[in-house]
Enzyme design. Structure first.
Site, PDB file in Angstrom:
ATOM      1  N   SER A 195      46.079  32.922  39.926  1.00 52.49           N
ATOM      2  CA  SER A 195      45.983  34.182  39.329  1.00 52.49           C
ATOM      3  C   SER A 195      46.127  35.148  40.420  1.00 52.49           C
ATOM      4  CB  SER A 195      44.346  34.394  38.895  1.00 52.49           C
ATOM      5  OG  SER A 195      44.080  35.679  38.600  1.00 52.49           O
ATOM      6  N   TYR A 233      34.825  33.953  40.680  1.00 52.13           N
ATOM      7  CA  TYR A 233      35.959  33.392  39.855  1.00 52.13           C
ATOM      8  C   TYR A 233      37.333  33.306  40.813  1.00 52.13           C
ATOM      9  CZ  TYR A 233      40.264  33.333  37.012  1.00 52.13           C
ATOM     10  OH  TYR A 233      41.514  33.255  36.481  1.00 52.13           O
ATOM     11  N   LYS A 290      39.975  30.220  42.620  1.00 54.64           N
ATOM     12  CA  LYS A 290      41.284  30.024  42.618  1.00 54.64           C
ATOM     13  C   LYS A 290      41.958  29.957  44.034  1.00 54.64           C
ATOM     14  CE  LYS A 290      41.792  30.176  38.044  1.00 54.64           C
ATOM     15  NZ  LYS A 290      42.284  28.921  37.625  1.00 54.64           N
TER      16      LYS A 290
END
Ligand code: NAD
Ligand code: UD1
Length: 336
Positions: free
Chosen positions: A128, A152, A156
């Site tokens: 991302s 989050y 990643k």
């Protein structure tokens, strides 16, 4: 001899996964889909079968269930994996860090252990733009320093790191780290798209719920950013363009060394008000909005330098913001 390339798609029932499954099937890849439906439903896969006229093996399976996951490797010849499965809500990750680290990290390590055990060394991973953090200037380039602001995003970045370490240690792995910018839009059939339950966190799902009367008013988070109209600027990309990027990455895997990051965006920034107005034009509806304070953790501008993907993958996004809004509306107007 069967020369079809078989791709295991984790999280294939989700928003980006289901659109990518269509693209894979339309290009004669074989697919095997696994998903635990924690943020999706089997309906999306039925729609994929309807759109493509093809069927494929589907496993309801949790990545955290190693034995269940292993069955998929035992029962299928897998040549490569596209790994979409993961939890993705930024705000929720702040409140439930253990759940996010366990699901995204343990799940990915289970996948990598199984790939290694079964000799599958090609992987396309859903990363991302969030890994560019808050301290870089646009346009973001793949070699900029990385940082994150929430669990989050950290999952990643940690998975990117794990994959880079793995490729350093074992030279026969081929990994593409695809850093998505802001996917919106839907398949032109109107049969699949993004329609989260409850109150959406992201801009386009929120706009869609306002347009169909499910929510009264969009809050525009901040109108005092140093941007042309004061609202936040992002790089919105049509989910179908994003899907084709995965095919280009798969094709490239044979010739890349180790783990390579690629930005998948359009390279063009649009403000919140640009999106609101484009959506109004595409849908013929009015989207009520009001200005609200900035959302913590947001940056003023986020858009990609897309030259690496263009140069090395031979890929670039084709659809513009009006087309993204047209297809988002075409999908949502049919939803209950
Ligand atoms: P999504 O939630 O629609 O799809 C993810 C899928 O993974 C869901 O179908 C979910 O049920 C499944 N899943 C989650 N945990 C699982 C587990 N333990 N076992 C099996 N399946 C599991 O999300 P999406 O928008 O399609 O995103 C796909 C990937 O791309 C995610 O990894 C996400 O973090 C990443 N990503 C998304 C965006 C975005 O804006 N949508 C942006 C950047 C990166
Ligand atoms: C968010 C995540 C990012 C994740 C991405 C894709 C945050 C801080 N970042 O990115 O980590 O990779 O989603 O899932 O959550 N906006 C409004 N009103 C709304 C919703 C959004 O004005 O109700 C604005 C935001 O301030 C931003 C833009 O719209 O300027 C896009 O927001 P959003 O769709 O949530 O995406 P990102 O914040 O870019």
């Amino acid at each position: 001899m069967d020369t079809t390339m078989n791709v295991l798609v984790t999280g294939g029932a989700g928003y980006i996964g289901s659109h990518t499954c269509i693209e894979l099937l339309n290009n004669n890849y074989g697919i095997i889909v696994m998903d635990n439906y924690s943020n999706s439903s089997p309906e999306a896969l039925r729609a994929v079968e309807k759109i493509t006229g093809k069927t494929f093996p589907i496993y309801e399976c949790d990545m955290l269930d190693y034995e269940g996951f292993e069955k998929i490797f035992q029962e299928n010849k897998i040549d490569a994996v596209i790994h979409f499965a993961g939890l993705k809500a930024v705000g929720e990750s702040v409140g439930k860090p253990l759940e996010y680290y366990h699901n995204n990290l343990t799940g990915t390590i289970n996948l990598l252990r199984l790939m290694k055990a079964y000799g599958v060394k090609k992987l396309v991973f859903s990363s991302s733009a969030t890994v560019y953090g808050m301290n870089n200037t646009v346009p973001f380039q793949e070699d900029m320093p990385l940082s994150t602001t929430n669990p989050y995003g950290t999952t990643k970045l940690m998975i990117e790191t794990i994959l880079k370490d793995l490729c350093f240690a074992e030279k026969d792995w081929k990994v593409a780290l695809l850093r998505y910018f802001n996917p919106i839009g839907a398949h032109q059939s109107g049969l699949i798209g993004e329609n989260p339950n409850g109150i959406p966190n992201n801009l386009m799902p929120y706009i869609m719920k306002v347009a169909i009367g499910k929510l009264p008013c969009l809050s525009v988070y901040g109108n005092d950013y140093p941007t042309p109209d004061g609202t936040g600027v992002r790089d919105y990309i049509h989910v179908c363009d994003l899907a084709t990027g995965h095919l280009k990455a798969l094709e490239k895997l044979d010739s890349i060394a180790g783990a390579q990051a690629y930005n998948l965006g359009t390279g063009k920034g649009s403000s919140v008000l640009d999106v609101v107005h484009a959506f109004e034009r595409a849908s013929g509806t009015k989207v009520n909005y009001q200005f609200a304070p900035r959302r913590p953790g947001d940056i003023a501008e986020c858009y990609a330098d897309v030259s690496k993907a263009k140069r090395e993958l031979g890929w670039e996004a084709k659809l513009n913001l009006d087309e993204m809004c047209r297809d988002s509306w075409n999908f949502i107007k049919n939803q209950k």
